[in-house]
Design an enzyme around this catalytic site. Structure first.
Site, mmCIF file in Angstrom:
data_model
loop_
_atom_site.group_PDB
_atom_site.id
_atom_site.type_symbol
_atom_site.label_atom_id
_atom_site.label_comp_id
_atom_site.label_asym_id
_atom_site.label_seq_id
_atom_site.Cartn_x
_atom_site.Cartn_y
_atom_site.Cartn_z
ATOM 1 N N HIS A 49 -3.158 -2.481 7.290
ATOM 2 C CA HIS A 49 -1.981 -2.734 8.017
ATOM 3 C C HIS A 49 -2.313 -3.053 9.515
ATOM 4 O O HIS A 49 -3.536 -2.874 10.173
ATOM 5 C CB HIS A 49 -1.136 -1.270 8.491
ATOM 6 C CG HIS A 49 -1.140 -0.580 7.081
ATOM 7 N ND1 HIS A 49 -0.413 -1.331 5.933
ATOM 8 C CD2 HIS A 49 -1.526 0.514 6.710
ATOM 9 C CE1 HIS A 49 -0.244 -0.404 5.119
ATOM 10 N NE2 HIS A 49 -1.119 0.916 5.329
ATOM 11 N N GLU A 80 -1.591 5.486 10.160
ATOM 12 C CA GLU A 80 -1.211 6.704 9.230
ATOM 13 C C GLU A 80 -2.390 7.679 9.074
ATOM 14 O O GLU A 80 -3.455 7.559 9.413
ATOM 15 C CB GLU A 80 -0.582 5.982 8.023
ATOM 16 C CG GLU A 80 -1.717 5.217 7.306
ATOM 17 C CD GLU A 80 -1.189 4.384 6.215
ATOM 18 O OE1 GLU A 80 0.018 4.598 6.013
ATOM 19 O OE2 GLU A 80 -1.911 3.995 5.301
ATOM 20 N N ARG A 89 -1.621 -6.968 1.494
ATOM 21 C CA ARG A 89 -2.389 -6.516 0.283
ATOM 22 C C ARG A 89 -3.450 -7.621 0.139
ATOM 23 O O ARG A 89 -3.404 -8.717 0.043
ATOM 24 C CB ARG A 89 -1.355 -6.842 -0.978
ATOM 25 C CG ARG A 89 -1.999 -6.308 -2.319
ATOM 26 C CD ARG A 89 -0.914 -6.370 -3.326
ATOM 27 N NE ARG A 89 0.181 -5.719 -3.225
ATOM 28 C CZ ARG A 89 1.437 -6.434 -3.040
ATOM 29 N NH1 ARG A 89 1.697 -7.437 -3.291
ATOM 30 N NH2 ARG A 89 2.578 -5.713 -2.843
ATOM 31 N N HIS A 115 -8.137 0.326 3.168
ATOM 32 C CA HIS A 115 -7.944 1.440 2.539
ATOM 33 C C HIS A 115 -7.253 1.158 1.158
ATOM 34 O O HIS A 115 -6.779 0.553 0.897
ATOM 35 C CB HIS A 115 -7.295 2.459 3.359
ATOM 36 C CG HIS A 115 -5.899 2.147 3.702
ATOM 37 N ND1 HIS A 115 -5.652 1.149 4.804
ATOM 38 C CD2 HIS A 115 -4.917 2.222 2.980
ATOM 39 C CE1 HIS A 115 -4.414 1.114 4.874
ATOM 40 N NE2 HIS A 115 -3.795 1.625 3.830
#
Length: 322
Positions: free
Chosen positions: A101, A118, A196, A176
């Site tokens: 991200h 996150e 992605r 991740h």
């Protein structure tokens, strides 16, 4: 104001499993539910208030109505009517894609969006379930691109066998992925921007490969290598255990068998509780009473000064605020 519960937003996915419906005790027959968005202000996926005087209102409408009373003065000055956090449950029947991200700066420039830092809290794990977080060895941006194309990128990612209670903090830029059999709670910035990197050559229901964002991701990746990407903490019963403290959120775990009273008089922020095990009752200083069980999420407005948690046996809660 009063504590807010929201209707879950269930997302059926290519990789979704069957744990979320039963965990949340929903009367729903949908299959392959990969995510339940518990609190969301993402455009097109906004949470709807489930009960009380504001039932049926979106999170943004509630925030526009109550402003600082809901968000806190400093948070309202910082975010306005954009609620800053997104809370999810995620159930992976298959491996999710390898992804990354962007930071606030890059997300603002490219997408006019917040970045996406996150964290994960592992609720359940099938035998052999794994999470990937960070690089296991130093590589260059060129080697990264080569490994994506020759299907060897997973060989340089740190992979962890997981069990309930494991915690991972994922700052923007950390590569991740969530492995098959992992069932987690995720707390993140309000953003749906994901690059992605690699998708194991999977095809969708129509036989098409999903879009990859290899080049966009390269500029977002932090290539640093750490010794351990898992968050280490000591389990202590009946007092808050801080798991993550970052500019975007602070999250603690309450592993409880006894009553606890939380004083929020100096906080100037909303507080979110996520129940990951057991059940309890929440009482606040405004004389509100909330029954609360595993699979539920409650948003406590910033105007609430004190919350008493009364467990029914053993209960585990995540508490997060900005």
């Amino acid at each position: 104001m009063y504590p807010l519960k929201f209707e879950p937003i269930l997302k059926q996915t290519l990789w979704g499993g069957d744990k979320i419906i039963s965990f949340k005790q929903l009367n729903d027959t949908r299959k392959e539910v990969g995510e339940s968005w518990e609190i969301s202000a993402v455009e097109g996926s906004e949470s709807i208030v489930a009960e009380g005087p504001d039932k049926g209102m979106t999170l943004t409408e509630v925030l526009s109505k109550y402003r600082e009373e809901l968000l806190g003065e400093a948070n309202y000055a910082r975010f306005g009517v954009k609620f800053p956090l997104l809370v999810k449950f995620i159930d992976a029947r298959q491996d999710l894609s390898i992804q990354v991200h962007p930071s606030d700066e890059l997300a603002k420039k490219r997408h006019n969006s917040m970045g996406k830092t996150e964290m994960w809290y592992v609720i359940g794990a099938d035998k052999g379930a794994k999470l990937r977080s960070g690089f296991s060895e130093q590589i260059t941006p060129k080697e990264y691109k080569d490994r994506v194309y020759n299907n060897t990128i997973t060989e340089v990612l740190q992979e962890y066998d997981i069990q309930p209670g494991d915690v991972f903090f994922l700052p923007a830029g950390r590569v991740h992925s969530i492995g098959a059999g992992a069932f987690i709670a995720e707390i993140q910035q309000t953003s749906d921007v994901t690059y992605r990197i690699y998708d194991f050559d999977r095809k969708d229901a129509k036989g098409n490969a999903r879009e990859l964002h290899t080049d966009l991701a390269r500029e977002a990746i932090n290539f640093e290598v750490l010794d351990d990407y898992r968050t280490q903490y000591d389990v202590v019963e009946n007092e808050p255990i801080e798991l993550v403290a970052c500019p975007y959120f602070t999250t603690s775990l309450y592993d409880m068998t006894e009553e606890i009273t939380c004083d929020y008089s100096e906080l100037d922020s909303f507080v979110i509780f996520v129940c990951v095990e057991g059940s309890c009752t929440l009482y606040d200083n405004e004389k509100n009473e909330v029954s609360f069980k595993a699979g539920e999420t409650v948003l406590m407005p910033a105007s609430i000064q004190e919350v008493t948690i009364v467990p029914n046996g053993k209960v585990k809660l995540l508490e997060t605020y900005v």
